[in-house]
Design a protein around this motif. Structure first.
Motif, PDB file in Angstrom:
ATOM      1  N   SER A 199       0.962  -1.125  -0.202  1.00  0.00           N
ATOM      2  CA  SER A 199      -0.060  -0.006   0.195  1.00  0.00           C
ATOM      3  C   SER A 199       0.909   1.240   0.029  1.00  0.00           C
ATOM      4  O   SER A 199       1.746   1.216   0.426  1.00  0.00           O
ATOM      5  N   GLU A 200       0.349   2.336  -0.675  1.00  0.00           N
ATOM      6  CA  GLU A 200       1.314   3.399  -0.961  1.00  0.00           C
ATOM      7  C   GLU A 200       0.127   4.679  -0.577  1.00  0.00           C
ATOM      8  O   GLU A 200      -1.075   4.477  -0.927  1.00  0.00           O
ATOM      9  N   TYR A 201       0.870   5.779   0.109  1.00  0.00           N
ATOM     10  CA  TYR A 201       0.140   6.849   0.265  1.00  0.00           C
ATOM     11  C   TYR A 201       0.901   8.159  -0.367  1.00  0.00           C
ATOM     12  O   TYR A 201       2.045   8.425  -0.045  1.00  0.00           O
ATOM     13  N   GLN A 209       3.966   0.596   2.848  1.00  0.00           N
ATOM     14  CA  GLN A 209       4.144  -0.804   3.722  1.00  0.00           C
ATOM     15  C   GLN A 209       4.027  -1.705   2.821  1.00  0.00           C
ATOM     16  O   GLN A 209       2.809  -1.839   1.926  1.00  0.00           O
ATOM     17  N   LYS A 210       4.640  -2.683   2.833  1.00  0.00           N
ATOM     18  CA  LYS A 210       4.751  -4.131   1.952  1.00  0.00           C
ATOM     19  C   LYS A 210       5.359  -5.130   2.657  1.00  0.00           C
ATOM     20  O   LYS A 210       6.338  -5.133   3.599  1.00  0.00           O
ATOM     21  N   PHE A 211       4.832  -6.225   2.260  1.00  0.00           N
ATOM     22  CA  PHE A 211       5.299  -7.658   2.940  1.00  0.00           C
ATOM     23  C   PHE A 211       4.444  -8.569   2.009  1.00  0.00           C
ATOM     24  O   PHE A 211       3.716  -8.578   1.287  1.00  0.00           O
ATOM     25  N   GLU A 212       5.206  -9.804   2.060  1.00  0.00           N
ATOM     26  CA  GLU A 212       4.766 -10.967   1.650  1.00  0.00           C
ATOM     27  C   GLU A 212       5.037 -12.407   2.220  1.00  0.00           C
ATOM     28  O   GLU A 212       6.067 -12.246   3.081  1.00  0.00           O
ATOM     29  N   GLY A 237       8.757  -4.305   4.260  1.00  0.00           N
ATOM     30  CA  GLY A 237       9.308  -2.811   4.172  1.00  0.00           C
ATOM     31  C   GLY A 237       8.237  -1.987   4.629  1.00  0.00           C
ATOM     32  O   GLY A 237       7.087  -1.819   4.366  1.00  0.00           O
ATOM     33  N   LEU A 238       8.941  -0.795   5.169  1.00  0.00           N
ATOM     34  CA  LEU A 238       7.922   0.321   5.756  1.00  0.00           C
ATOM     35  C   LEU A 238       8.682   1.461   5.485  1.00  0.00           C
ATOM     36  O   LEU A 238       9.800   1.847   5.977  1.00  0.00           O
TER      37      LEU A 238
END
Length: 282
Positions: free
Chosen positions: A158-160, A171-174, A208-209
């Protein structure tokens, strides 16, 4: 929270003495779904598409106008085969899904003339995996055993978009998630008993954040960072369940179900709970 106030369908709207009390939400959506299943052994498939729009409106003034808009597109497909070998029914399928959300903010002049529609939020989710299911098909047996095993993959980002030249907050994760469910169903003359246990392990492959420090205060960080660590943590799910149903007259019955769920987090406090339900079947 303007621009970030719409996340999934959980809302956070600032309401002050003279502003915010006239805000309300409108959701429009439609879904198309196609399924093909054989009566016996053979191949099966399913495909679906869902599109929706969620609006945040305001009618505090003489005119009703949009504040925010969230567009959602959801795609899903699966294909598999079911077959019988030596009194055991097998079902194997592969699946994949994709979800995208785009959030926009409406900007107005003081006279409520629309200046621009700026895209502020973008969210993408991808999931896929393989699932195998097996159960005995002996009609003379009062007990049916079943087992389900699979492995799934999940990726979230997700991006803002912040105002000005500062980089996007994201923020991203897998994850990769093996799962196993085993159980037994026993038939009585007028009742049945089902016992099963489900297990899953979520292993975080990457995360990642970017906090975008100019947009998030120290108070905001104290909320963002723990939430991100919780969402991206490695964890084990364990859930035993027992269900007992009784057939009554006139083709209806009652059942009692008890289910416990346990979430064990690596380097974090575990969570446990119990769900008890009493229901009516028709």
């Amino acid at each position: 929270m303007k621009g970030l106030g719409i996340c999934d369908e959980n809302f956070s709207t600032v309401i002050s003495e003279n502003d915010g009390t006239g805000n309300y939400y409108v959701s429009d959506a439609y879904k198309l779904n196609l399924q093909l299943y054989p009566q016996g052994d053979g191949y099966f498939s399913a495909i679906s598409f869902k599109q929706g729009t969620l609006y945040l409106k305001n009618d505090n003034s003489n005119n009703t106008y949009y504040l925010n808009q969230l567009n959602m597109d959801n795609y899903y497909a699966e294909i598999g085969r079911q077959f019988t070998r030596t009194k055991v029914r097998f079902k194997i399928k592969g699946y994949a899904g994709f979800l995208q959300k785009k959030g926009s903010e409406y900007n107005y002049t003081q006279s409520e003339t629309l200046l621009s529609i700026a895209q502020k939020y973008n969210q993408r989710e991808f999931s896929g995996g393989i699932v195998c299911f097996a159960s005995n098909t002996n009609p003379s047996s009062e007990r049916q055993y079943f087992i389900k095993a699979g492995i799934g993959y999940y990726k979230y980002q997700s991006e803002y978009q912040l105002p000005g030249p500062e980089p996007k907050a994201y923020q991203k994760f897998e994850f990769v998630s093996p799962e196993l469910t085993a159980g037994m169903n026993k038939q009585y003359s007028k009742s049945e008993l089902t016992v099963k246990i489900a297990m899953r392990y979520d292993y975080c492959l990457s995360k990642g954040l970017n906090e975008a420090s100019l947009a998030i205060s120290e108070a905001g960080k104290s909320l963002v960072i723990p939430d991100f660590e919780y969402l991206s943590a490695k964890k084990i799910y364990l859930s035993p369940e027992i269900r007992y149903g009784i057939d009554l007259k006139n083709n209806y019955g009652i059942y009692l179900m008890a289910k416990q769920f346990n979430e064990f987090y690596i380097d974090a406090r575990s969570q446990m709970g119990v769900n008890i339900a009493l229901g009516l079947t028709l």
